[in-house]
Enzyme design. Structure first.
Site, PDB file in Angstrom:
ATOM      1  CB  ALA A 128       1.186  -1.807  -6.626  1.00 10.84           C
ATOM      2  CD  GLU A 129      -3.209   0.000  -0.774  1.00 11.06           C
ATOM      3  OE1 GLU A 129      -3.609  -0.142   0.394  1.00 11.06           O
ATOM      4  OE2 GLU A 129      -2.841   1.091  -1.237  1.00 11.06           O
ATOM      5  CB  SER A 130      -5.421  -4.701  -5.968  1.00  8.92           C
ATOM      6  OG  SER A 130      -6.183  -3.522  -6.007  1.00  8.92           O
TER       7      SER A 130
END
Length: 144
Positions: free
Chosen positions: A61-63
């Site tokens: 998700a953060e990537s």
């Protein structure tokens, strides 16, 4: 503005020798308001019970959210940092492929808010995440 193929190629090229490469994250689709990446679910991303580790979902998700934010800025003058992420894990997964799609919720000058939906091959929701990123001025390198 970059086209779809250029956005995908840029994100994948920046993933070399990073956590994204280690986890097998590959950017697969992009548009004016979204970015998509996939990640294999296998023993590299399992927790001890043999299920997808929640932290691996958050890494996906953060990537994808941070990369999407990067596509929205002028990278010659600014850079992006993730500043807050939250996740709700809704379905267990042992193997296969998960897909994370980041969609912009708010695009301010200094803060971007993203919703990242992580789904399995059948389109079932595995996790839903919210990511805030901050747009910072790029520091100029000092040469002597």
């Amino acid at each position: 503005m970059m086209n779809r193929e250029e956005m995908i190629a840029l994100c994948n090229s920046l993933s070399k020798n990073t956590l994204m490469e280690t986890l097998g994250i590959v950017f697969t689709d992009a548009g004016a308001d979204f970015l998509t990446a996939t990640m294999p679910v296998n023993s590299r991303v399992h927790q001890p019970m043999g299920l997808l580790h929640g932290g691996a979902s958050v890494a996906l998700a953060e990537s994808v959210g941070s990369a999407a934010s990067m596509l929205f800025i002028n990278s010659k003058h600014s850079e992006v940092r993730g500043i807050e992420i939250s996740a709700n894990h809704l379905k267990a997964k042992r193997e296969g492929i998960i897909t994370g799609t980041a969609r912009i919720v708010h695009q301010g000058r200094s803060i971007h808010l993203w919703e990242i939906r992580i789904t399995d091959e059948a389109g079932s929701l595995v996790s839903i995440c919210k990511l805030s990123t901050m747009v910072l001025p790029k520091k100029q390198s000092i040469t002597k």
